[in-house]
Motif scaffolding. Structure first.
Motif, PDB file in Angstrom:
ATOM      1  N   ARG A   1      -2.875  10.638   4.075  1.00  0.00           N
ATOM      2  CA  ARG A   1      -4.154  10.330   3.466  1.00  0.00           C
ATOM      3  C   ARG A   1      -3.966  10.199   1.901  1.00  0.00           C
ATOM      4  NH1 ARG A   1      -8.544  12.360   6.468  1.00  0.00           N
ATOM      5  NH2 ARG A   1      -7.849  13.122   8.469  1.00  0.00           N
ATOM      6  N   PHE A   2      -3.008  10.706   1.097  1.00  0.00           N
ATOM      7  CA  PHE A   2      -2.582  10.434  -0.294  1.00  0.00           C
ATOM      8  C   PHE A   2      -2.093   9.294  -0.346  1.00  0.00           C
ATOM      9  CE2 PHE A   2      -1.999  15.217  -1.237  1.00  0.00           C
ATOM     10  CZ  PHE A   2      -3.173  15.361  -1.958  1.00  0.00           C
ATOM     11  N   GLU A   3      -1.355   8.836   0.601  1.00  0.00           N
ATOM     12  CA  GLU A   3      -0.802   7.117   0.453  1.00  0.00           C
ATOM     13  C   GLU A   3      -2.077   6.229   0.589  1.00  0.00           C
ATOM     14  OE1 GLU A   3       2.884   5.656   2.627  1.00  0.00           O
ATOM     15  OE2 GLU A   3       1.396   5.204   4.182  1.00  0.00           O
ATOM     16  N   LYS A   4      -2.904   6.680   1.616  1.00  0.00           N
ATOM     17  CA  LYS A   4      -3.976   5.844   1.699  1.00  0.00           C
ATOM     18  C   LYS A   4      -4.985   5.736   0.537  1.00  0.00           C
ATOM     19  CE  LYS A   4      -5.901   4.810   5.553  1.00  0.00           C
ATOM     20  NZ  LYS A   4      -5.914   3.725   6.409  1.00  0.00           N
ATOM     21  N   ALA A   5      -5.026   6.857  -0.072  1.00  0.00           N
ATOM     22  CA  ALA A   5      -6.423   7.066  -1.078  1.00  0.00           C
ATOM     23  C   ALA A   5      -5.506   6.575  -2.553  1.00  0.00           C
ATOM     24  CB  ALA A   5      -6.596   8.631  -0.947  1.00  0.00           C
ATOM     25  N   PHE A   6      -4.327   6.942  -2.643  1.00  0.00           N
ATOM     26  CA  PHE A   6      -3.868   6.552  -4.078  1.00  0.00           C
ATOM     27  C   PHE A   6      -2.467   5.781  -4.230  1.00  0.00           C
ATOM     28  CE2 PHE A   6      -5.279  11.153  -3.879  1.00  0.00           C
ATOM     29  CZ  PHE A   6      -6.529  11.140  -4.791  1.00  0.00           C
ATOM     30  N   GLY A   7      -2.161   5.368  -2.917  1.00  0.00           N
ATOM     31  CA  GLY A   7      -0.949   4.547  -3.133  1.00  0.00           C
ATOM     32  C   GLY A   7       0.372   5.065  -3.210  1.00  0.00           C
ATOM     33  N   LEU A   8       0.539   6.351  -3.131  1.00  0.00           N
ATOM     34  CA  LEU A   8       1.847   7.082  -3.099  1.00  0.00           C
ATOM     35  C   LEU A   8       2.254   7.184  -1.700  1.00  0.00           C
ATOM     36  CD1 LEU A   8       0.211  10.522  -4.773  1.00  0.00           C
ATOM     37  CD2 LEU A   8       1.541   8.494  -5.900  1.00  0.00           C
TER      38      LEU A   8
END
Length: 56
Positions: free
Chosen positions: A18-25
């Motif tokens: 979810r962090f990857e999708k939301a923040f590009g991490l």
């Protein structure tokens, strides 16, 4: 997310994604960081862990 930021919970694969999708991490990087943190916590208390070596 509050528990994660407050140090009361570890990062799950779902949350990392979810962090990857939301923040590009990168979820992979976040999961490696969490694993390194978890291992460091265990190593810090290794003297309290009693395990007998298994003979091959």
């Amino acid at each position: 997310m509050s528990n994660l930021l407050g140090g009361r919970a570890g990062l799950s694969a779902d949350m990392a994604f979810r962090f990857e999708k939301a923040f590009g991490l990168s979820a992979d990087t976040l999961m490696r960081m969490q694993a390194a943190h978890d291992l460091a916590q265990v190593r810090a208390r290794e003297g309290t862990i009693a395990v007998e070596r298994v003979a091959a």
